[in-house]
Motif scaffolding. Sequence first.
Motif, short mmCIF file in Angstrom:
data_model
loop_
_atom_site.label_atom_id
_atom_site.label_comp_id
_atom_site.label_asym_id
_atom_site.label_seq_id
_atom_site.Cartn_x
_atom_site.Cartn_y
_atom_site.Cartn_z
N LEU A 201 7.26 -18.04 -24.39
CA LEU A 201 8.63 -17.67 -24.78
C LEU A 201 8.75 -16.19 -25.12
CD1 LEU A 201 9.77 -20.56 -27.17
CD2 LEU A 201 10.60 -20.11 -24.86
N SER A 202 7.62 -15.60 -25.48
CA SER A 202 7.66 -14.20 -25.93
C SER A 202 7.81 -13.22 -24.79
CB SER A 202 6.39 -13.88 -26.72
OG SER A 202 5.25 -14.03 -25.89
N HIS A 203 7.78 -13.70 -23.55
CA HIS A 203 7.95 -12.81 -22.40
C HIS A 203 9.43 -12.50 -22.23
CE1 HIS A 203 3.84 -13.87 -20.43
NE2 HIS A 203 3.76 -13.79 -21.74
N GLU A 204 9.84 -11.37 -22.72
CA GLU A 204 11.25 -11.01 -22.77
C GLU A 204 11.90 -10.91 -21.39
OE1 GLU A 204 13.23 -10.63 -25.27
OE2 GLU A 204 11.83 -10.77 -26.96
N GLN A 205 13.12 -11.40 -21.30
CA GLN A 205 13.98 -11.21 -20.12
C GLN A 205 13.25 -11.56 -18.81
OE1 GLN A 205 17.15 -10.60 -20.58
NE2 GLN A 205 16.82 -10.44 -22.79
N SER A 206 12.66 -12.74 -18.73
CA SER A 206 11.97 -13.12 -17.51
C SER A 206 12.28 -14.57 -17.16
CB SER A 206 10.45 -12.95 -17.67
OG SER A 206 9.96 -13.92 -18.59
N ILE A 207 12.06 -14.91 -15.89
CA ILE A 207 12.24 -16.29 -15.44
C ILE A 207 11.26 -17.19 -16.18
CG2 ILE A 207 12.09 -17.82 -13.43
CD1 ILE A 207 12.90 -15.47 -11.69
N GLU A 208 10.09 -16.65 -16.47
CA GLU A 208 9.08 -17.41 -17.20
C GLU A 208 9.62 -17.86 -18.56
OE1 GLU A 208 4.34 -16.86 -18.22
OE2 GLU A 208 5.57 -15.13 -17.70
N ARG A 209 10.36 -16.99 -19.23
CA ARG A 209 10.96 -17.31 -20.54
C ARG A 209 11.99 -18.43 -20.38
NH1 ARG A 209 11.71 -14.43 -25.45
NH2 ARG A 209 13.80 -14.50 -26.35
N GLU A 210 12.78 -18.36 -19.32
CA GLU A 210 13.79 -19.38 -19.06
C GLU A 210 13.13 -20.73 -18.77
OE1 GLU A 210 16.38 -18.04 -15.98
OE2 GLU A 210 16.60 -16.04 -16.86
N GLU A 211 12.08 -20.72 -17.97
CA GLU A 211 11.39 -21.97 -17.65
C GLU A 211 10.72 -22.57 -18.89
OE1 GLU A 211 11.56 -23.73 -15.10
OE2 GLU A 211 12.36 -22.39 -13.55
N MET A 242 16.59 -16.51 -29.81
CA MET A 242 17.13 -16.67 -28.46
C MET A 242 18.53 -17.26 -28.49
SD MET A 242 13.67 -18.12 -26.60
CE MET A 242 14.45 -18.41 -25.02
N ALA A 243 18.74 -18.24 -29.36
CA ALA A 243 20.04 -18.91 -29.42
C ALA A 243 21.15 -17.99 -29.91
CB ALA A 243 19.95 -20.14 -30.32
N SER A 244 20.79 -16.99 -30.69
CA SER A 244 21.80 -16.08 -31.24
C SER A 244 21.85 -14.75 -30.51
CB SER A 244 21.51 -15.83 -32.72
OG SER A 244 20.22 -15.27 -32.89
N SER A 245 21.11 -14.64 -29.40
CA SER A 245 21.03 -13.37 -28.68
C SER A 245 22.28 -13.14 -27.82
CB SER A 245 19.79 -13.36 -27.78
OG SER A 245 19.77 -12.21 -26.98
N ASN A 246 22.68 -11.88 -27.77
CA ASN A 246 23.80 -11.49 -26.90
C ASN A 246 23.33 -10.95 -25.56
OD1 ASN A 246 25.78 -12.12 -28.84
ND2 ASN A 246 25.45 -10.17 -29.87
N SER A 247 22.02 -10.80 -25.41
CA SER A 247 21.50 -10.19 -24.19
C SER A 247 20.74 -11.17 -23.31
CB SER A 247 20.57 -9.02 -24.55
OG SER A 247 19.51 -9.46 -25.38
N GLU A 248 20.56 -12.40 -23.81
CA GLU A 248 19.83 -13.40 -23.02
C GLU A 248 20.69 -13.96 -21.90
OE1 GLU A 248 16.82 -14.42 -23.05
OE2 GLU A 248 15.94 -13.89 -24.99
N ASN A 249 20.01 -14.53 -20.91
CA ASN A 249 20.68 -15.32 -19.89
C ASN A 249 21.43 -16.48 -20.54
OD1 ASN A 249 20.62 -17.81 -18.04
ND2 ASN A 249 20.20 -16.16 -16.60
N VAL A 250 22.62 -16.76 -20.04
CA VAL A 250 23.46 -17.80 -20.65
C VAL A 250 22.74 -19.14 -20.67
CG1 VAL A 250 25.61 -19.09 -20.42
CG2 VAL A 250 25.58 -16.64 -19.97
N LEU A 251 22.04 -19.47 -19.58
CA LEU A 251 21.31 -20.73 -19.52
C LEU A 251 20.20 -20.76 -20.56
CD1 LEU A 251 20.78 -23.44 -18.12
CD2 LEU A 251 19.30 -22.23 -16.50
N THR A 252 19.53 -19.65 -20.74
CA THR A 252 18.45 -19.57 -21.73
C THR A 252 19.00 -19.81 -23.14
OG1 THR A 252 17.26 -17.99 -20.34
CG2 THR A 252 16.62 -18.11 -22.66
N VAL A 253 20.11 -19.17 -23.46
CA VAL A 253 20.74 -19.35 -24.77
C VAL A 253 21.13 -20.81 -24.97
CG1 VAL A 253 22.74 -18.75 -26.19
CG2 VAL A 253 21.55 -16.97 -24.88
#
Length: 814
Positions: A201-211, A242-253
């Motif tokens: 999860l710590s891999h910022e802004q990546s598909i890996e984080r989303e998966e 992640m849930a409160s982030s404004n910069s994350e992918n919508v699906l990730t949030v």
Amino acid sequence: MAGSRNGSYDLGVQSDDSYHLERLRIEPIYDSFLCPLTKQVMRDPVTLENGQTYEREAIEKWLRECRESGKRPSCPLTLRELRSTELNPSIALRNTIEEWNARNEAAQLDMARRSLSLGSAESDTLQALKFLQHLCLKNPSNRIVVRNAELIPMIVDVLKNSSRKVRCRALETLRIVVDEDSDNKEIMAEGDTVRTIVKLLSHEQSIEREEAVSLLYELSKSERLCEKIGSVNGAILILVGMASSNSENVLTVEKAEQTLENLAQCENNVRQMAESGRLQPLLTLILEGSPDTKLSMASFLGELVLNNDVKVLVARTAGFSLINLMMSNNMPSREAALKALNQISSDETSAKVLIEAGILPPLVKDLFTVGAKQLPMRLKEVSATILANIVNSGNDFDSIPVGPNHQTLVSEETIHNLLHLISNTGPAIECKLLQILVGLTSSPFTVSSVVSAIKSSGATISLVQFIEAPQRDLRAASIKLLQNLSPHMGQELAGCLRGTSGQLSSLIRVILENVGITEEQAAAVGLLADLPERDSGLTRQMLDEGAFQMFISRISRIRKGETRGTRFMTPYLEGLVKVLVRVTFSLSEESGAARALCREHNLAALFIDLLQMNGLDNVQMESAMALENLSQESKNLTRLPEFPTPGICGLVFPCLSKPPVISGLCKIHSGTCSLKETFCLLEGRAVDQLVALLDHKNEKVVEASLAALSTLLDDGVEIEQGVQVLIDAEGIKPIMDILLEKRTDSLRRRGVWAVERLLRSEDISYVVSSDPNIATALVDAFQHGDYRTRQIAELALKHVDKIPNFSGIFPNNG
């Protein structure tokens, strides 16, 4: 033979040698397995009357389209019309295909196992993972096959692969494998699998984080795994972020939010979420949980450190429930609720919310109740702390009922009860109770009621005695309370401090502590500054104790920058200066101690210097006031010249004898003056600085400066010379402007007095007589001022011939 179709494991379009070698081990597809319409291996083969076999779903669609287009049903392969559209299941073929699939999938599973082992090529690993995804999506029951083949631990091991692409494919595969399969999820709970996923999860802004978060969401549907996820250090904190982030992918949030919702079924997770700033799950349990859960969550809430925004959220969401819990008969519940309310009451906004929720009546009842149902003293201290927090929120407490007969916090009975409780408890709760009174006396709307109740209770001496308390917090609270009371009870407090009990000495020691500058020190010097400045007994005692000398030294250190600045520097310095000014009200004392102090430390020069402290209005005002007092004394201290006794001729013919001319005399006081010895403003070159302050925006500074300058025009001095001094300092116009501006009644009185003195100069009265604005201002003062102002205004109007002077017209009949 046909080529590979979707019914088998599609290895992609790679053409390397390993790809071809692996394909040779897969059993080939027979043409009879393929549907002529879909070109894919059939799952439910059916036969038409002409013997042609198709996939049931495909041929049903074909026949339906024929009917809808108005055509006769026909065989799609031969295009001949059909007499019957009956579909006969090809059971033997279906069984053969299923057996083929089983053999093929077994071979492919074996291939996948080998490809997932460490050291395999990245392409082989990716293809193996893709096959397992396809297998589970094709038939959910194949998840059992994957589990029985013990492939799940092997997929988990792939998460440690150095390739991000492989790790992402492995996360995706695991999500598909565990979807709607509790047994597969249980396998994921073993070992450090969850920790590995959280790490990804710590891999910022990546598909890996989303998966990774998508997989955790699936796992969080298991109660056991909820506990497992929550037990991983930092997992919940990362998810909350992640849930409160404004910069994350919508699906990730969205997935992070859903995961947290699932995790909230575990109380330990709820606690962690609260520590991470996500309070809503905890508040929901306080509102909707079982009695034990409510108690547990309220207790935990009382231990949290909350920011002000969160305090407001808690108050609005759960304030009413916590107040109800506080009123329960269960002592642990009351304790938990009180500690939680203590946390959230310290914010002004949340305190107001709690007041609206009805916290005051039960809180006051808890404080004052004695007997079997009374709170333990440690909880009464918490109640007192909450009440102290609330009263410092600045509400209108004289209109909020807290007891029978519309009793309020500032009712005499309530204050008396507080004072009684203060006298019969220990230092810790005494401090909180004093803070309650501090809050109530900090408001201009409630201070008079508290003062009245304190006076009627006779508790003033008791409150003053706390100045000597060894506990710093208790002492500070008492000093702050006494400071709030001093403008309203100055004479009583001064009388208490004048005694021999030592409170005055203790107060002076607090002021002079070498601990930087604290709020307590600022309050202590503020208390002393607000006591009646003309109380000569208090001034004399301070002189005896050497307090003023120490205050002078402290002022000097501050001006030199030797004392560390804090946010309490300004009120502390203002207080020191105001206390020092009280010496100048005792200059005429017979002992001469005040006058000697002023001379020894050249206080006139110090106050002149303090006039230049721009931005510190109170310092400038008090300094000007001190200079007024000192200058008033100048005419009494000036040493007049001694002329020699005239001879016989001089006595007989005085016109023949002229007094000798003595140079160096003060033209204002007609004697020998100095700033240090006689406090002469002219000698101290203070006139220009005082004139400059006549343009100050603060009316009090202007009034004090004008009062000091007016001593140059007072009875007992050479007024004409005083006028000339003001002319030279360009002070005439600013004084006239004060009269014209009419800023305050007090300032107008001062202005009228000064203008009347100035108009005694024929040159000035001649100029002013032609100024209609001055005349109008004097007429207004003559008509609307108080008695003394009208008298002086009348004299001024006579100087400019606006009112006739009738003196001397009528003969004296005496």
